[in-house]
Design a protein around this motif. Structure first.
Motif, mmCIF file in Angstrom:
data_model
loop_
_atom_site.group_PDB
_atom_site.id
_atom_site.type_symbol
_atom_site.label_atom_id
_atom_site.label_comp_id
_atom_site.label_asym_id
_atom_site.label_seq_id
_atom_site.Cartn_x
_atom_site.Cartn_y
_atom_site.Cartn_z
ATOM 1 N N GLY A 230 46.963 51.933 45.043
ATOM 2 C CA GLY A 230 48.150 50.856 45.603
ATOM 3 C C GLY A 230 47.801 49.390 46.182
ATOM 4 N N ARG A 231 46.082 49.583 46.241
ATOM 5 C CA ARG A 231 46.514 48.130 46.173
ATOM 6 C C ARG A 231 45.848 47.331 45.263
ATOM 7 N NH1 ARG A 231 41.478 46.595 50.626
ATOM 8 N NH2 ARG A 231 40.574 47.534 49.653
ATOM 9 N N ASP A 259 44.922 38.439 46.130
ATOM 10 C CA ASP A 259 45.321 36.669 45.560
ATOM 11 C C ASP A 259 43.896 35.768 45.483
ATOM 12 O OD1 ASP A 259 48.488 36.687 46.399
ATOM 13 O OD2 ASP A 259 48.248 36.771 48.459
ATOM 14 N N GLY A 260 42.620 36.785 46.003
ATOM 15 C CA GLY A 260 41.515 36.106 45.771
ATOM 16 C C GLY A 260 41.241 35.177 47.362
ATOM 17 N N HIS A 261 41.449 35.189 48.468
ATOM 18 C CA HIS A 261 41.224 34.685 49.421
ATOM 19 C C HIS A 261 40.482 35.294 50.316
ATOM 20 C CE1 HIS A 261 46.167 32.769 48.257
ATOM 21 N NE2 HIS A 261 44.503 32.382 48.790
ATOM 22 N N GLU A 268 34.937 47.985 52.138
ATOM 23 C CA GLU A 268 36.847 48.306 51.657
ATOM 24 C C GLU A 268 36.867 48.160 50.185
ATOM 25 O OE1 GLU A 268 38.675 44.816 53.192
ATOM 26 O OE2 GLU A 268 38.044 45.146 55.261
ATOM 27 N N VAL A 269 35.605 48.456 49.235
ATOM 28 C CA VAL A 269 36.391 48.104 48.026
ATOM 29 C C VAL A 269 36.529 49.976 48.016
ATOM 30 C CG1 VAL A 269 35.195 47.903 45.352
ATOM 31 C CG2 VAL A 269 34.786 46.514 47.522
ATOM 32 N N GLY A 270 37.682 50.440 46.738
ATOM 33 C CA GLY A 270 37.356 51.431 46.648
ATOM 34 C C GLY A 270 36.993 52.309 45.433
ATOM 35 N N PRO A 271 37.127 53.523 46.027
ATOM 36 C CA PRO A 271 35.869 54.165 43.927
ATOM 37 C C PRO A 271 36.809 53.463 42.969
ATOM 38 C CG PRO A 271 37.848 55.624 45.543
ATOM 39 C CD PRO A 271 38.481 54.248 46.023
#
Length: 296
Positions: A230-231, A259-261, A268-271
């Motif tokens: 969902g992100r 947004d690349g900010h 925090e990186v999902g699978p």
């Protein structure tokens, strides 16, 4: 599709994505511009500009574009693991291009046993799938997902069973290259250098490789936007400066918010974002310049 008269001598038809011609007096099909024993490469010159031929050629181009669009949409559903209404699948199924993209994609319904290779979708809203038990069952959930392979717990079993069935997917799912985040990785780090340092002859060659794989070049990096849980996450592989170097190199892989900010720490990186980012980096590394002696 039947044959259409094209002048007094030839008939034309759309076959296997291309326009072919035959003599109107021929009893059997003759490839365009050829005798019954030859293989044609072009249409006979006298009919190339006829409206019937031009219309068929435009239709063939549209069919090719339509098939690519259908496959791209199914790929988006799969990579994002988005829920898709079964009623929508039923409406799309009669279209050959949609059916080719959807057939044998692994779908998951409501229950733990509702996983299998999609074989049919009918007007009643039911789906016919082949399960890992080899049974053909009918499912009628409101929606199904087409999970990214990194989310399929039975992936190896599905691959084995697909080989036994002779399954060929129109959209790469179960045989898609996947990567899992290593258990001992430093979660506070912000980049991965496993595939960094791939050398290309020029920035043009590197950027061409990026776009040929379906990714984009933005802000001096190869980027891929991924919907994971969902992100939206943006995976980026750095590219060397085209104005200061004759050759080009890939840099490290990192992930940022939509947004690349903000660069994301690896924890925090999902699978799915991890797998797709690594897939992009690996594909760019695989296209690197190889010297005559075979060294990269």
């Amino acid at each position: 599709m039947g044959w259409l008269a094209a002048g007094d001598t030839y008939e034309v038809a759309l076959t296997e994505g291309g326009v072919v011609a035959r003599s109107r007096s021929a009893a059997t099909e003759v490839p365009a511009g050829a005798s019954s024993t030859g293989q044609a490469k072009t249409l006979p010159e006298e009919i190339r500009d006829r409206p019937e031929v031009r219309e068929l050629q435009r239709f063939a181009e549209w069919l090719e574009w339509h098939a690519a669009e259908c496959a791209a949409q199914v790929d988006t559903w799969m990579v994002s693991s988005l829920p898709v209404p079964t009623g929508l699948l039923a409406r799309l199924w009669p279209d050959e291009a949609w059916r080719s993209a959807l057939r044998d994609i692994v779908v998951v319904g409501d229950g733990p046993g509702e996983t299998g290779f999609l074989r049919d979708a009918d007007d009643s809203g039911e789906l016919r799938v082949v399960t890992l038990d080899g049974e053909t069952v009918r499912l009628a959930p409101r929606t199904v997902t087409m999970p990214h392979p990194v989310l399929l717990p039975d992936l190896e079993e599905l691959r084995t069973f697909a080989a036994e069935l002779g399954v060929t997917q129109g959209v790469e799912q179960i045989h898609r290259a996947t990567w899992h985040k290593p258990a001992g990785i430093d979660g506070s780090a912000h980049s991965v250098r496993e595939f960094a340092g791939a050398e290309y002859r020029s920035w043009f060659h590197l950027s061409s490789r990026v776009t040929s794989l379906g990714y984009k070049v933005s802000g001096g990096s190869a980027v891929d936007r991924i919907l994971d849980g969902g992100r939206v996450v943006t995976a980026s592989v750095g590219m060397s400066d085209p104005y200061t170097e004759e050759k080009a190199w890939t840099g490290s892989l990192s992930w940022s918010d939509e947004d690349g900010h903000r660069r994301l720490p690896l924890a925090e990186v999902g699978p799915v974002a991890w797998s797709e980012g690594m897939r992009m980096a690996a594909a760019l590394h695989a296209g690197r310049t190889v010297t005559e002696d075979g060294a990269a």
